[in-house]
Design a protein around this motif. Structure first.
Motif, PDB file in Angstrom:
ATOM      1  N   GLY A   1      25.769  61.936  47.931  1.00 19.17           N
ATOM      2  CA  GLY A   1      26.571  60.771  47.760  1.00 19.17           C
ATOM      3  C   GLY A   1      27.647  60.224  48.705  1.00 19.17           C
ATOM      4  N   GLY A   2      27.830  61.158  49.697  1.00 20.68           N
ATOM      5  CA  GLY A   2      28.669  60.688  50.934  1.00 20.68           C
ATOM      6  C   GLY A   2      28.158  59.479  51.616  1.00 20.68           C
ATOM      7  N   GLU A   3      29.108  58.427  52.035  1.00 19.71           N
ATOM      8  CA  GLU A   3      28.737  57.503  52.919  1.00 19.71           C
ATOM      9  C   GLU A   3      29.982  56.988  53.394  1.00 19.71           C
ATOM     10  N   VAL A   4      29.846  55.825  54.062  1.00 22.60           N
ATOM     11  CA  VAL A   4      31.122  54.927  54.878  1.00 22.60           C
ATOM     12  C   VAL A   4      31.925  54.023  53.955  1.00 22.60           C
ATOM     13  N   VAL A   5      33.039  54.131  53.710  1.00 20.77           N
ATOM     14  CA  VAL A   5      33.634  53.479  52.603  1.00 20.77           C
ATOM     15  C   VAL A   5      34.921  52.835  53.358  1.00 20.77           C
ATOM     16  N   PRO A   6      35.303  51.856  53.149  1.00 18.21           N
ATOM     17  CA  PRO A   6      36.877  51.365  53.568  1.00 18.21           C
ATOM     18  C   PRO A   6      37.844  52.093  53.047  1.00 18.21           C
ATOM     19  N   VAL A   7      39.043  52.036  53.663  1.00 17.49           N
ATOM     20  CA  VAL A   7      40.347  52.480  53.022  1.00 17.49           C
ATOM     21  C   VAL A   7      40.849  51.651  51.900  1.00 17.49           C
ATOM     22  N   GLY A   8      41.128  52.551  50.755  1.00 14.41           N
ATOM     23  CA  GLY A   8      41.274  52.180  49.452  1.00 14.41           C
ATOM     24  C   GLY A   8      40.219  52.112  48.397  1.00 14.41           C
ATOM     25  N   GLY A   9      38.899  52.223  49.085  1.00 16.35           N
ATOM     26  CA  GLY A   9      37.765  52.074  48.197  1.00 16.35           C
ATOM     27  C   GLY A   9      37.568  53.307  47.408  1.00 16.35           C
ATOM     28  N   SER A  10      36.386  53.281  46.985  1.00 17.76           N
ATOM     29  CA  SER A  10      36.022  54.428  45.959  1.00 17.76           C
ATOM     30  C   SER A  10      34.765  55.108  46.346  1.00 17.76           C
ATOM     31  N   LEU A  11      34.386  56.385  45.856  1.00 12.04           N
ATOM     32  CA  LEU A  11      33.208  56.767  46.107  1.00 12.04           C
ATOM     33  C   LEU A  11      32.791  57.997  45.100  1.00 12.04           C
ATOM     34  N   ARG A  12      31.619  58.289  44.827  1.00 12.06           N
ATOM     35  CA  ARG A  12      31.295  59.229  43.715  1.00 12.06           C
ATOM     36  C   ARG A  12      30.194  60.220  44.223  1.00 12.06           C
TER      37      ARG A  12
ATOM     38  N   ASN B   1      38.884  57.927  44.088  1.00  9.41           N
ATOM     39  CA  ASN B   1      39.594  56.611  44.455  1.00  9.41           C
ATOM     40  C   ASN B   1      40.603  56.529  45.542  1.00  9.41           C
ATOM     41  N   SER B   2      41.250  55.323  45.959  1.00  2.02           N
ATOM     42  CA  SER B   2      42.182  55.063  46.803  1.00  2.02           C
ATOM     43  C   SER B   2      41.809  56.006  47.862  1.00  2.02           C
ATOM     44  N   LEU B   3      40.799  55.924  48.710  1.00  2.07           N
ATOM     45  CA  LEU B   3      40.481  57.031  49.622  1.00  2.07           C
ATOM     46  C   LEU B   3      41.412  56.462  50.957  1.00  2.07           C
ATOM     47  N   LYS B   4      41.734  57.587  51.682  1.00  2.00           N
ATOM     48  CA  LYS B   4      42.707  57.387  52.810  1.00  2.00           C
ATOM     49  C   LYS B   4      41.943  57.798  54.023  1.00  2.00           C
ATOM     50  N   PRO B   5      42.109  57.385  55.089  1.00  2.00           N
ATOM     51  CA  PRO B   5      41.570  58.012  56.248  1.00  2.00           C
ATOM     52  C   PRO B   5      41.078  59.605  56.603  1.00  2.00           C
ATOM     53  N   GLU B   6      42.576  60.049  55.916  1.00  3.61           N
ATOM     54  CA  GLU B   6      42.413  61.733  56.051  1.00  3.61           C
ATOM     55  C   GLU B   6      41.385  62.426  55.041  1.00  3.61           C
ATOM     56  N   ASP B   7      40.881  61.456  54.327  1.00  9.81           N
ATOM     57  CA  ASP B   7      39.847  61.993  53.361  1.00  9.81           C
ATOM     58  C   ASP B   7      38.513  62.124  53.924  1.00  9.81           C
ATOM     59  N   THR B   8      38.420  61.837  55.349  1.00  6.94           N
ATOM     60  CA  THR B   8      37.159  61.644  55.972  1.00  6.94           C
ATOM     61  C   THR B   8      37.058  63.266  56.194  1.00  6.94           C
ATOM     62  N   ALA B   9      35.798  63.457  55.907  1.00 10.88           N
ATOM     63  CA  ALA B   9      35.268  65.035  55.833  1.00 10.88           C
ATOM     64  C   ALA B   9      33.883  65.314  55.522  1.00 10.88           C
ATOM     65  N   MET B  10      33.394  66.417  55.618  1.00 10.77           N
ATOM     66  CA  MET B  10      31.824  66.755  55.128  1.00 10.77           C
ATOM     67  C   MET B  10      32.503  67.595  53.973  1.00 10.77           C
TER      68      MET B  10
ATOM     69  N   TRP C   1      26.283  77.356  47.907  1.00  9.14           N
ATOM     70  CA  TRP C   1      26.836  76.394  48.571  1.00  9.14           C
ATOM     71  C   TRP C   1      25.926  75.360  48.792  1.00  9.14           C
ATOM     72  N   GLY C   2      26.154  73.995  48.494  1.00 10.42           N
ATOM     73  CA  GLY C   2      25.416  72.838  49.083  1.00 10.42           C
ATOM     74  C   GLY C   2      25.323  72.745  50.604  1.00 10.42           C
ATOM     75  N   ARG C   3      24.443  71.933  51.069  1.00  9.51           N
ATOM     76  CA  ARG C   3      24.428  71.612  52.613  1.00  9.51           C
ATOM     77  C   ARG C   3      25.552  70.729  52.930  1.00  9.51           C
ATOM     78  N   GLY C   4      26.103  70.115  52.124  1.00 16.10           N
ATOM     79  CA  GLY C   4      27.325  69.113  52.485  1.00 16.10           C
ATOM     80  C   GLY C   4      26.951  67.759  52.483  1.00 16.10           C
ATOM     81  N   THR C   5      27.708  66.877  52.279  1.00 15.57           N
ATOM     82  CA  THR C   5      27.552  65.352  52.364  1.00 15.57           C
ATOM     83  C   THR C   5      28.812  64.775  53.105  1.00 15.57           C
ATOM     84  N   GLN C   6      28.509  63.807  54.186  1.00 10.54           N
ATOM     85  CA  GLN C   6      29.566  63.344  54.831  1.00 10.54           C
ATOM     86  C   GLN C   6      30.095  62.246  54.097  1.00 10.54           C
ATOM     87  N   VAL C   7      31.508  62.285  54.205  1.00 12.12           N
ATOM     88  CA  VAL C   7      32.375  61.065  53.784  1.00 12.12           C
ATOM     89  C   VAL C   7      33.028  60.607  55.016  1.00 12.12           C
ATOM     90  N   THR C   8      33.153  59.319  55.102  1.00 11.99           N
ATOM     91  CA  THR C   8      33.835  58.711  56.321  1.00 11.99           C
ATOM     92  C   THR C   8      34.635  57.527  55.680  1.00 11.99           C
TER      93      THR C   8
END
Length: 130
Positions: free
Chosen positions: A7-18, A83-92, A120-127
């Motif tokens: 489910g990881g992907e690139v999202v803008p600041v303030g966006g949401s991801l599941r 929700n309300s994603l911030k740049p510091e949430d960027t991570a695997m 453990w899962g292999r991880g999914t990148q959130v940017t």
């Protein structure tokens, strides 16, 4: 036991991801499932956890009020709504399952690399982009 996170992907600041995690092969409900994240140059740390038997959830302060962990519709499916994603949430982001972990397993592994979680899962990148 197999853990698959996605489910990881690139999202803008303030966006949401599941994010979604499916753990197969767990023998009963005596376990916990959690999300950990690791940014470049930093140690992996847990920020949300769910004790499967009673559904109790736990969060670290940086994500409390913004992230929600819950059971999905399928068996052994864990959802992380961010929700309300911030740049510091960027991570695997890694999903993990720990057999015979419950509430204590959650509380003792948050803010840590998760030494008690064995699967453990292999991880999914959130940017989160600015």
């Amino acid at each position: 036991v197999e853990v698959v996170d996605s489910g990881g992907e690139v999202v803008p600041v303030g966006g949401s991801l599941r994010l979604t995690c499916i753990a197969s092969g767990l023998p009963n409900d005596e376990y916990a499932m959690a999300w950990f994240r690791q940014s470049p140059g930093k140690e992996r740390e847990g920020d949300s956890c769910l004790a499967w038997k009673d559904g109790q959830t736990y969060y670290t302060d940086p994500v409390k009020g913004r992230f929600t962990v819950s059971r999905g519709n399928g068996n052994n499916t864990l959802i992380l709504q961010m929700n309300s994603l911030k740049p510091e949430d960027t991570a695997m982001y890694y999903c993990a399952a720990g057999y015979r972990l419950g509430r204590i397993g959650c509380t003792s592994n948050l803010d840590s690399p998760g030494p008690d979680f064995g699967y453990w899962g292999r991880g999914t990148q959130v940017t989160v982009s600015t």
